[in-house]
Enzyme design. Structure first.
Site, short mmCIF file in Angstrom:
data_model
loop_
_atom_site.label_atom_id
_atom_site.label_comp_id
_atom_site.label_asym_id
_atom_site.label_seq_id
_atom_site.Cartn_x
_atom_site.Cartn_y
_atom_site.Cartn_z
N LYS A 56 4.15 3.66 -8.78
CA LYS A 56 3.37 4.87 -8.67
C LYS A 56 2.57 4.90 -7.37
O LYS A 56 2.15 5.95 -6.91
CB LYS A 56 2.36 4.97 -9.84
CG LYS A 56 2.97 4.99 -11.20
CD LYS A 56 1.83 4.95 -12.24
CE LYS A 56 2.40 4.68 -13.62
NZ LYS A 56 1.32 4.52 -14.61
N GLY A 57 2.33 3.74 -6.79
CA GLY A 57 1.34 3.59 -5.71
C GLY A 57 1.53 4.50 -4.51
O GLY A 57 0.55 4.88 -3.87
N GLU A 112 6.48 3.34 0.83
CA GLU A 112 5.79 2.36 -0.01
C GLU A 112 4.31 2.33 0.32
O GLU A 112 3.91 2.65 1.45
CB GLU A 112 6.45 0.99 0.22
CG GLU A 112 5.85 -0.19 -0.50
CD GLU A 112 5.90 -0.11 -2.01
OE1 GLU A 112 5.39 0.90 -2.56
OE2 GLU A 112 6.40 -1.05 -2.65
N ASP A 113 3.50 1.98 -0.65
CA ASP A 113 2.06 1.89 -0.40
C ASP A 113 1.67 0.61 0.33
O ASP A 113 0.91 0.63 1.28
CB ASP A 113 1.27 2.02 -1.72
CG ASP A 113 1.75 1.06 -2.81
OD1 ASP A 113 2.70 0.28 -2.57
OD2 ASP A 113 1.17 1.08 -3.90
N ASP A 116 3.46 -6.85 0.07
CA ASP A 116 2.70 -8.06 -0.19
C ASP A 116 3.64 -9.27 -0.01
O ASP A 116 3.86 -9.71 1.11
CB ASP A 116 2.13 -7.94 -1.61
CG ASP A 116 1.19 -9.06 -1.99
OD1 ASP A 116 0.44 -9.53 -1.13
OD2 ASP A 116 1.22 -9.48 -3.16
N LYS A 144 0.59 -6.76 4.15
CA LYS A 144 -0.14 -8.04 4.13
C LYS A 144 0.83 -9.13 4.60
O LYS A 144 1.38 -9.86 3.77
CB LYS A 144 -0.63 -8.35 2.72
CG LYS A 144 -1.71 -7.41 2.21
CD LYS A 144 -2.41 -7.96 0.98
CE LYS A 144 -1.84 -7.40 -0.29
NZ LYS A 144 -2.67 -7.69 -1.49
N PHE A 165 -7.07 -7.98 -2.17
CA PHE A 165 -6.51 -7.04 -3.14
C PHE A 165 -7.23 -5.71 -2.95
O PHE A 165 -8.46 -5.64 -3.04
CB PHE A 165 -6.65 -7.54 -4.58
CG PHE A 165 -5.76 -6.75 -5.50
CD1 PHE A 165 -4.41 -7.08 -5.62
CD2 PHE A 165 -6.25 -5.65 -6.20
CE1 PHE A 165 -3.57 -6.33 -6.43
CE2 PHE A 165 -5.41 -4.90 -7.01
CZ PHE A 165 -4.07 -5.25 -7.13
N VAL A 166 -6.46 -4.67 -2.65
CA VAL A 166 -7.07 -3.38 -2.32
C VAL A 166 -6.70 -2.31 -3.33
O VAL A 166 -5.64 -2.38 -3.97
CB VAL A 166 -6.67 -2.92 -0.89
CG1 VAL A 166 -7.28 -3.82 0.16
CG2 VAL A 166 -5.16 -2.86 -0.73
N ASP A 172 -3.70 0.78 -7.28
CA ASP A 172 -4.48 0.57 -8.49
C ASP A 172 -4.78 -0.89 -8.76
O ASP A 172 -4.20 -1.79 -8.16
CB ASP A 172 -3.71 1.10 -9.70
CG ASP A 172 -2.58 0.14 -10.08
OD1 ASP A 172 -1.78 -0.22 -9.20
OD2 ASP A 172 -2.50 -0.25 -11.26
N ARG A 178 -6.80 4.72 -8.53
CA ARG A 178 -5.77 5.35 -7.69
C ARG A 178 -6.31 6.60 -6.98
O ARG A 178 -5.83 6.97 -5.92
CB ARG A 178 -4.56 5.78 -8.54
CG ARG A 178 -3.74 4.63 -9.07
CD ARG A 178 -2.41 5.16 -9.62
NE ARG A 178 -1.73 4.21 -10.46
CZ ARG A 178 -0.91 3.24 -10.02
NH1 ARG A 178 -0.69 3.11 -8.74
NH2 ARG A 178 -0.31 2.43 -10.87
#
Ligand code: IMP
Ligand code: MG
Length: 187
Positions: A56-57, A112-113, A116, A144, A165-166, A172, A178
C-alpha cells in the site's frame, strides 16, 4: 531533522506516547517528486508508461508523481507481502494481489515507497521481467542502501536515507501514520 513531535496514540484502549522526528517536510517532498517526474518524463518521452504501484505504501507517492508526469500514463497495482507486523522483515516475498493488465511489450515503471533489504523489488522485477515488458524501470521515493541483503538498484531514487524506520506519506507502522504529509523517523 529539525523538530521533534510527541504523539499520543490510542492503542488497545490506552494511550501511548510516541516520539517522532521530522526527516522530510512537505515542501522538500513536493520538490523532489517534481524533479523525479521531470526526469522520468524526459526519459519516457514519446512512450506510454504503465505505472505499477506497490501497495500500500506507494499510493500517495504514485498519485503525486503521476500528476506531474507529461507522457500518457496508465496505472495498475500489485500487493506484495514481505513484512510481518511491526518493523521486522520476514525475508520472504509473495504476490498477494497481482496486476490486472498485461505488461507484455509495455514500458513499465515500478513505483515504490522505500527500498530496504531490496528483497521485495528484486523479486517483483524478476517476476515482471519474465512477462516480457518492452522496458522495466523502477522509481523509489526513499532508499536505505546500508540495509541491502540482495543486490538491487532503482533507476530513480528520491532520497537516500540512513537506517531509520520511517512513517508518513504512505509509509506505515502497523497501518498507522500513512496519512502524515511529511516523513518522520519513529523512535
Ligand atoms: P525490502 O523488501 O526489505 O526492500 O522492503 C521493502 C518494503 O518494506 C517497503 O515496500 C515497505 O513497505 C517496507 N519498509 C521498509 N522500510 C520501511 C520503513 O522504514 N518504514 C515503513 N515501511 C518500510
Ligand atoms: Mg512498500
Amino acid at each position: 531533522m529539525d523538530r521533534k513531535f510527541y504523539l499520543y496514540i490510542l492503542r488497545q484502549k490506552k494511550y501511548t506516547l510516541l516520539a517522532m522526528k521530522r526527516l522530510l517536510g512537505e515542501d522538500q517532498i513536493r520538490k523532489k517528486v517534481g524533479r523525479l517526474a521531470g526526469q522520468i518524463s524526459r526519459d519516457f518521452a514519446g512512450k506510454e508508461v504503465l505505472l505499477v504501484g506497490v501497495l500500500k505504501g506507494a499510493f500517495i507517492f504514485m498519485a503525486d508523481l503521476a500528476r506531474k508526469m507529461t507522457p500518457p500514463v496508465k496505472m495498475d497495482f500489485v500487493r506484495l507481502a514481505s513484512y510481518g507486523a511491526g518493523t521486522v522483515s520476514s525475508g520472504k516475498v509473495r504476490i498477494t494481489k497481482d496486476l490486472e493488465t498485461s505488461v507484455k511489450g509495455k514500458d513499465v515503471l515500478i513505483v515504490e515507497d522505500i527500498i530496504d533489504t531490496g528483497v521485495t523489488l528484486e523479486y517483483l522485477s524478476r517476476r515482471l521481467k519474465a512477462r516480457r515488458p518492452r522496458s522495466l524501470k523502477t522509481v523509489t521515493l526513499l532508499d536505505k542502501p546500508s540495509r541491502r541483503k540482495v543486490r538491487f538498484q532503482a533507476d530513480y531514487v528520491g532520497f537516500a536515507i540512513e537506517d531509520h524506520f520511517v512513517v508518513g506519506y504512505g509509509l506505515d507502522c502497523n497501518e498507522e501514520f500513512r496519512n502524515l504529509s511529511g516523513i518522520y523517523v519513529l523512535k
